[in-house]
Design an enzyme around this catalytic site. Sequence first.
Site, PDB file in Angstrom:
ATOM      1  N   CYS A  50      18.652  -3.110  72.235  1.00  0.00           N
ATOM      2  CA  CYS A  50      17.476  -3.844  71.554  1.00  0.00           C
ATOM      3  C   CYS A  50      16.261  -4.559  72.399  1.00  0.00           C
ATOM      4  O   CYS A  50      15.374  -4.669  71.823  1.00  0.00           O
ATOM      5  CB  CYS A  50      17.939  -5.552  71.109  1.00  0.00           C
ATOM      6  SG  CYS A  50      18.488  -6.786  73.117  1.00  0.00           S
ATOM      7  N   GLU A 110      21.435  -8.426  84.709  1.00  0.00           N
ATOM      8  CA  GLU A 110      22.058  -8.462  83.810  1.00  0.00           C
ATOM      9  C   GLU A 110      23.002  -7.459  83.527  1.00  0.00           C
ATOM     10  O   GLU A 110      22.517  -6.088  84.117  1.00  0.00           O
ATOM     11  CB  GLU A 110      21.895  -8.603  82.280  1.00  0.00           C
ATOM     12  CG  GLU A 110      21.379  -7.538  81.566  1.00  0.00           C
ATOM     13  CD  GLU A 110      21.559  -7.238  80.971  1.00  0.00           C
ATOM     14  OE1 GLU A 110      22.148  -7.055  81.037  1.00  0.00           O
ATOM     15  OE2 GLU A 110      20.877  -5.430  80.575  1.00  0.00           O
ATOM     16  N   PRO A 111      24.603  -7.007  83.601  1.00  0.00           N
ATOM     17  CA  PRO A 111      25.504  -6.079  83.771  1.00  0.00           C
ATOM     18  C   PRO A 111      26.186  -5.079  83.101  1.00  0.00           C
ATOM     19  O   PRO A 111      26.068  -4.195  82.793  1.00  0.00           O
ATOM     20  CB  PRO A 111      26.923  -6.796  83.940  1.00  0.00           C
ATOM     21  CG  PRO A 111      26.736  -8.395  83.703  1.00  0.00           C
ATOM     22  CD  PRO A 111      24.872  -8.472  82.976  1.00  0.00           C
ATOM     23  N   GLN A 112      25.498  -5.474  81.710  1.00  0.00           N
ATOM     24  CA  GLN A 112      26.195  -4.803  79.815  1.00  0.00           C
ATOM     25  C   GLN A 112      25.052  -3.434  80.020  1.00  0.00           C
ATOM     26  O   GLN A 112      24.908  -2.892  79.999  1.00  0.00           O
ATOM     27  CB  GLN A 112      25.378  -6.002  78.842  1.00  0.00           C
ATOM     28  CG  GLN A 112      26.038  -6.914  78.473  1.00  0.00           C
ATOM     29  CD  GLN A 112      25.929  -7.805  79.470  1.00  0.00           C
ATOM     30  OE1 GLN A 112      24.783  -7.979  80.000  1.00  0.00           O
ATOM     31  NE2 GLN A 112      26.546  -8.772  79.043  1.00  0.00           N
ATOM     32  N   GLN A 116      26.354   0.443  79.008  1.00  0.00           N
ATOM     33  CA  GLN A 116      25.216   0.572  77.434  1.00  0.00           C
ATOM     34  C   GLN A 116      24.716   2.077  78.821  1.00  0.00           C
ATOM     35  O   GLN A 116      25.037   3.130  77.534  1.00  0.00           O
ATOM     36  CB  GLN A 116      24.105   0.131  77.623  1.00  0.00           C
ATOM     37  CG  GLN A 116      24.413  -1.066  76.166  1.00  0.00           C
ATOM     38  CD  GLN A 116      23.706  -2.701  76.211  1.00  0.00           C
ATOM     39  OE1 GLN A 116      22.296  -2.542  77.266  1.00  0.00           O
ATOM     40  NE2 GLN A 116      23.514  -3.100  75.494  1.00  0.00           N
ATOM     41  N   GLY A 187      27.375 -23.005  66.516  1.00  0.00           N
ATOM     42  CA  GLY A 187      26.416 -23.184  67.195  1.00  0.00           C
ATOM     43  C   GLY A 187      26.927 -22.118  67.800  1.00  0.00           C
ATOM     44  O   GLY A 187      27.237 -21.772  68.162  1.00  0.00           O
TER      45      GLY A 187
END
Length: 424
Positions: A50, A110-112, A116, A187
Site C-alpha cells: 500500500c 515495521e516487520p511486515q 512482503q 472497532g
Amino acid sequence: MVFVACGLNHKTAPIHVREKVALQPAMQDSLLSSLLDLPEVNEAAILSTCNRTEIYCDTNTPEVLGNWLAHEHQLSEELLSQFLYIHQGKEGIKHTLRVASGLDSMMIGEPQILGQMKQAYQHACRLGTVKTQLRPVFEYIFRASKRIRTRSGIGANPVSIAYAAVQLIGQLFKNYHSLSVFLIGSGETASLVAKYLHQHGVHRFLIASRTLENAQKLAETFDGKTLSIGDIPQYLPLADVVISATACPLPFINKSLVEHALEQRNHAPMFLLDLAVPRDIEGNVNELEQVHLYNVDDLQSMIEKGMDERRNAALQAEQLIESELDNYIRWHRSLRAKDVICDYRNQMHTLAQQELQRALKKISAGQNQQDVLNEFSMRLVNKLTHNPTIGLRQMAWDNREDLLDLARYLFDTTANQSLYEEIS
C-alpha cells in the site's frame, strides 16, 4: 550485472498516484512476464504494497523501467517521472537494504515489509524471472536485514496501540495459547489487537457487540463465540483478557462487576484494555488486586517512548547498513574470481587424479611402494608448477617486476622461506 531498484513510495508519491501503479495479485504474473520481455532487462522481481511499488532488476539501461511502468499503467511518462526514483549498483543495494530493514517504512522498523519482499522474491523465482544473478543478491539482503534488525533492536519497541497492548499482555501472561480473550465492541483497533493475539496463539475468543452482525463477523474470523452486551456479567469471569471499545456514553464495566468476576476466577489475574473514549471501564477497577487496567492514554505514553527508542535504533541501523554495504561490495567483488578459482582447482584435481592412477597401477604391478611414491610426488610437483613456472619466466623476460611482486604475494614465498629456515 547491474542491480537496479526503481519505484515510488509514500515519501515520493501521493496515494492517488501510488494506487494507479499498485500491483494487483491477478496481474503479477503477466506484469513480470511483460517486464522480462524488454530486451534490456535480464532478471526482475516486483514488490507492491500500500505504501510502495518497486522493481528490482538486472539491467544496464534503467531508464526503460519508468517507460515500462508508465505504459503498463496507462500513465504519462512525464507525470510518473516526477515521483519515480532509480538507484543503481551500490546505491540500489543500500536502498533495498533500508527497505528490508524497515528504515524506509512509514512506521520505522515495521516487520511486515521484509516478509512482503521475501514473498515477491519467491514468486519471481517460481515464475523464473529471478535466476542466478539476482538470487544471491536477494539472499544476501535477507540475511543482512535480519542482522540489522536484531543488532539495532529497531522493531523491539511498540509504536502502535495494538502492538503495545499485545506486548503488555505478553508480559503478564507468559503463555498466549492458554488465554481466553473477551472482545467487547468491533472497532478497528480492538479487532487489530485480537488479530495480533490470534497470531500469537490465542484461540479462545468471546465476542460481544451492540450490533450482533458485527460480532458474528469477528467470531467467524477468530473462531469465537458470539454474545450480546447483556451477556457480559455472565461471561466476564471466563476472560483472562478483556478488550473493550464501544461507543457507549457511560462506563458499563464497574468495580463490583469485576470484583465478582475475580471471586469466581479464584482471583486469577485479569488484563483489561479500555480503548473507548469515553471510557467503557470505570477507573477505580484498577484498585482491585490482580487487575491490570490500561486505557488509551496509558498505551500512548508507551508508544511515544517506543518511537523515541526506535529513532535511536534507526541511527544504529543506518550505521549497520553502511557496514553491511561494505561487506556486500567485498563479497560481490570476490564473485569475479569464483570461476577462475573453480577452473584452477578442477585443473589441479584432474592432474592429481591422473598421477594418482598412474602410481596405483605401478604399485598393483608390484613395484616398490616407496619408489612409486617418490616418483609420484616429484611428477605431481612438476605438473602443478609447470604453467606457473613458464609464466614467471615470461614475466622476468618482460621485466614485469610488478607481476613478479604479485606472484610473490600469491605464492607467499616469504612465509614459506621463513618456514624452511625454522625447519632447518
